[in-house]
Design a protein around this motif. Structure first.
Motif, PDB file in Angstrom:
ATOM      1  N   SER A 151      11.294  -7.480  46.343  1.00 29.53           N
ATOM      2  CA  SER A 151      12.614  -6.501  46.944  1.00 29.53           C
ATOM      3  C   SER A 151      12.986  -5.532  45.638  1.00 29.53           C
ATOM      4  N   ALA A 152      11.936  -5.096  45.000  1.00 31.71           N
ATOM      5  CA  ALA A 152      12.260  -4.120  43.874  1.00 31.71           C
ATOM      6  C   ALA A 152      12.690  -2.853  44.712  1.00 31.71           C
ATOM      7  N   PRO A 153      13.520  -2.086  43.848  1.00 33.21           N
ATOM      8  CA  PRO A 153      14.068  -0.915  44.424  1.00 33.21           C
ATOM      9  C   PRO A 153      13.016   0.211  44.545  1.00 33.21           C
ATOM     10  N   SER A 154      13.172   1.049  45.686  1.00 27.08           N
ATOM     11  CA  SER A 154      11.996   1.957  45.892  1.00 27.08           C
ATOM     12  C   SER A 154      12.605   3.433  45.210  1.00 27.08           C
ATOM     13  N   THR A 155      11.977   3.670  44.140  1.00 26.25           N
ATOM     14  CA  THR A 155      12.551   4.732  43.352  1.00 26.25           C
ATOM     15  C   THR A 155      11.424   5.959  43.043  1.00 26.25           C
ATOM     16  N   ALA A 156      11.868   7.238  42.933  1.00 28.01           N
ATOM     17  CA  ALA A 156      10.913   8.127  42.242  1.00 28.01           C
ATOM     18  C   ALA A 156      10.351   7.936  41.092  1.00 28.01           C
ATOM     19  N   ILE A 157      11.148   7.376  40.002  1.00 24.56           N
ATOM     20  CA  ILE A 157      10.897   6.867  38.874  1.00 24.56           C
ATOM     21  C   ILE A 157      10.540   5.454  38.929  1.00 24.56           C
ATOM     22  N   THR A 158       9.084   5.068  39.091  1.00 23.98           N
ATOM     23  CA  THR A 158       8.697   3.643  39.477  1.00 23.98           C
ATOM     24  C   THR A 158       7.600   3.506  38.262  1.00 23.98           C
ATOM     25  N   LEU A 159       7.911   2.311  37.518  1.00 24.00           N
ATOM     26  CA  LEU A 159       7.111   1.992  36.616  1.00 24.00           C
ATOM     27  C   LEU A 159       6.689   0.439  36.565  1.00 24.00           C
ATOM     28  N   ASP A 160       5.657   0.071  36.477  1.00 25.88           N
ATOM     29  CA  ASP A 160       5.373  -1.085  36.518  1.00 25.88           C
ATOM     30  C   ASP A 160       5.298  -2.070  37.544  1.00 25.88           C
ATOM     31  N   GLY A 161       5.498  -1.319  38.782  1.00 30.41           N
ATOM     32  CA  GLY A 161       5.843  -1.885  40.121  1.00 30.41           C
ATOM     33  C   GLY A 161       7.271  -2.326  40.127  1.00 30.41           C
ATOM     34  N   ASN A 162       8.146  -1.611  39.267  1.00 32.62           N
ATOM     35  CA  ASN A 162       9.585  -2.327  39.275  1.00 32.62           C
ATOM     36  C   ASN A 162      10.062  -3.705  39.137  1.00 32.62           C
ATOM     37  N   CYS A 163       9.049  -4.054  38.175  1.00 37.70           N
ATOM     38  CA  CYS A 163       8.785  -5.815  38.196  1.00 37.70           C
ATOM     39  C   CYS A 163       8.444  -6.316  36.821  1.00 37.70           C
ATOM     40  N   VAL A 164       9.170  -7.321  36.387  1.00 33.21           N
ATOM     41  CA  VAL A 164       8.901  -7.912  34.961  1.00 33.21           C
ATOM     42  C   VAL A 164       8.548  -9.222  35.230  1.00 33.21           C
ATOM     43  N   HIS A 165       7.527  -9.794  34.547  1.00 34.74           N
ATOM     44  CA  HIS A 165       7.209 -11.328  34.624  1.00 34.74           C
ATOM     45  C   HIS A 165       8.051 -11.946  33.547  1.00 34.74           C
ATOM     46  N   ALA A 166       8.614 -13.121  34.002  1.00 30.79           N
ATOM     47  CA  ALA A 166       9.231 -14.140  32.800  1.00 30.79           C
ATOM     48  C   ALA A 166       9.025 -15.604  33.267  1.00 30.79           C
ATOM     49  N   SER A 167       9.463 -16.459  32.531  1.00 28.95           N
ATOM     50  CA  SER A 167       9.402 -17.828  32.910  1.00 28.95           C
ATOM     51  C   SER A 167      10.475 -18.809  32.474  1.00 28.95           C
ATOM     52  N   ILE A 168      10.520 -19.836  33.087  1.00 29.70           N
ATOM     53  CA  ILE A 168      11.752 -20.781  32.541  1.00 29.70           C
ATOM     54  C   ILE A 168      11.322 -22.101  32.153  1.00 29.70           C
ATOM     55  N   TYR A 169      11.526 -22.701  31.204  1.00 29.15           N
ATOM     56  CA  TYR A 169      10.933 -23.950  30.566  1.00 29.15           C
ATOM     57  C   TYR A 169      12.096 -25.024  30.965  1.00 29.15           C
ATOM     58  N   THR A 170      11.948 -26.244  31.109  1.00 31.36           N
ATOM     59  CA  THR A 170      12.845 -27.354  31.083  1.00 31.36           C
ATOM     60  C   THR A 170      12.577 -28.011  29.675  1.00 31.36           C
TER      61      THR A 170
END
Length: 478
Positions: A151-170
């Protein structure tokens, strides 16, 4: 002729089953609504006329409609263009809403300018966002999924798919830590507790994400202990801020000095000089990616682009959906005016469609696919895209014999596409709209069972295949 009569009788039995009380629907839980339509492409022999005029949330099956409108309105060689221009002492990056533009693409453009001897910007860098206007998210997008990438925002200025990869560790002692690659200009923190599975079940504590407009992400709740990190995908909440920071980083890497600031908008009109440009893949490649991966950002940015090109004004969700309806009516005669549409992806809960209208769209595509070339872009049951691992499509006789677009939204499970004949060509069209689907939750300790929707779909798709194959055999018998 005897074979023809036998197959006609089989089709009649199918018709009776669908028309009166289609047994596979009994697999679904109480409270659901369903609309099913199955018919032969040549003769339009109907197997189902159930609730075909009622409105249902189409979910991602709406992407088929967006794809058709894009094919009808845009040229085959259409691509999104991002331009780097010089305007006086300022530089301007003119964004076009390219949903596939990456930071590396921007870096290549700026590197091209540097290689021409332009290693200093005496004024500002402007990030031009004028190609789109209005909301970045359509009305009816669920609030609780706005922090995740689909559900990344639909924008004129779009970069990297408006998406950032991360991770969480226990970690030990009930703690967790979150990791974001350092090149992403966002901040993430965690207050999540690491718990055992029994602790999680007894406390009914799940993983929660709270995102803020400044691209800060707060993780709360509980996460069951795990050896490997849990991958996360954060939707960028402020793509303009994200892009400003990424451009700053790229300028430093390339050794380009910026005297002024990075601003949003465009400098006052004047003569401009093109320094570099980047083009996305052509339309067909974009549509295949959109349909096979069910990419919401491509669909919504294409919808806004249709609004911009059709009405000759900045694109928006409002004029984009209006353009889709008018384009399709002008070219096909299919009237979608009464159907509420608010985006191009189907993500909004406010969208409504009928199975009859969807079947009309599919019929038109089939009749004109020698020019459209859309059917080949759809996923194949059990083999590609979003249908590759769908449980109801992984076994014979369904695998490889259905081409279609899936769509799921809270309480809705949909499919629209074609049944193939014995030679692998579309022979029938089918639409499945199931909504208000809320099966009983599995209690703690209960063994996993096959989901009701999977039971229904397995039976339904088997019938679609049988009908398609029987109809093709009937044709051969004649």
């Amino acid at each position: 002729m005897q074979l023809t009569h036998i197959l006609s009788f089989i089709c009649l039995l199918f018709y009776s089953a669908f028309s009166w009380a289609y047994a596979p629907l009994n697999a679904l839980p109480e409270g659901n609504r369903a609309s099913l339509l199955v018919e032969n492409l040549d003769s339009k022999t109907l197997l189902s006329t159930q609730n075909n005029d009622q409105y249902f949330p189409p979910a991602s099956t709406l992407k088929v409609v967006t794809a058709l409108a894009a094919k009808l309105e845009l040229s085959p060689d259409f691509s999104f263009e991002t331009r780097l221009e010089q305007s006086g002492k300022n530089w301007v990056i003119r964004f076009s809403g390219d949903p596939t533009l990456s930071t590396n693409d921007l870096k290549k453009m700026l590197s091209s300018a540097r290689d021409k001897g332009l290693n200093k910007i005496n004024g500002d860098i402007w990030l031009d966002n004028s190609t789109f206007t209005g909301y970045n998210r359509a009305i009816g997008w669920p609030w609780d999924i706005l922090g995740v990438c689909y559900s990344a925002p639909s924008t004129a200025i779009t970069l990297d798919g408006n998406c950032v990869h991360a991770s969480i560790y226990t970690q030990k002692e009930g703690k967790t830590r979150v990791y974001v690659p350092e090149h992403f200009p966002i901040y993430a923190s965690t207050q999540v507790k690491s718990v055992t599975k029994s602790e999680q079940e007894s406390s009914q504590c799940g993983l929660e994400l709270i995102s803020s407009p400044d691209n800060h992400y707060q993780l709360n709740g509980c996460l069951v202990e795990r050896k490997k990190p849990l991958p996360l995908k954060f939707a960028v909440q402020d793509p303009e801020l994200y892009t400003q920071r990424m451009v700053h980083s790229v300028l430093r890497q390339l050794g380009i000095k910026l005297q002024g600031k990075i601003r949003i908008g465009s400098p006052s009109h004047g003569n401009t000089k093109l320094l570099a440009s980047h083009h996305s893949e052509p339309l067909n490649v974009l549509l295949e990616d959109m349909l096979k991966r069910s990419d919401n950002l491509i669909a919504d940015n294409l919808a806004k682009t249709l609004g911009r090109t059709f009405f000759h004004q900045p694109g928006s969700f409002n004029n984009g959906t209006a353009a889709i309806k008018q384009i399709i009516f002008a070219h096909t005669g299919i009237n979608l005016e009464a159907l509420p549409l608010v985006d191009g992806s189907g993500l909004s809960r406010n969208n409504r469609f009928s199975s009859k209208a969807m079947a009309d769209i599919l019929h038109y595509i089939w009749r004109n696919d020698d020019k459209l070339n859309l059917i080949a872009l759809l996923p194949v049951a059990g083999e590609s895209g979003t249908l590759k691992y769908r449980q109801s499509m992984r076994k014979e006789p369904v695998v490889g014999t259905i081409i279609g677009k899936s769509g799921s939204l809270y309480g809705s499970y949909n499919m629209a596409g074609y049944g193939l004949d014995a030679s692998g060509k579309p022979n029938s069209v089918f639409v499945q709209f199931v909504t208000d689907y809320f099966p009983p939750k599995r209690k703690a300790g209960e063994k996993p069972t096959v989901a009701p929707i999977t039971k229904f779909e397995t039976l339904f798709y088997n019938d679609v295949v049988k009908f398609s194959q029987a109809a093709s055999q009937k044709h051969l018998g004649q």
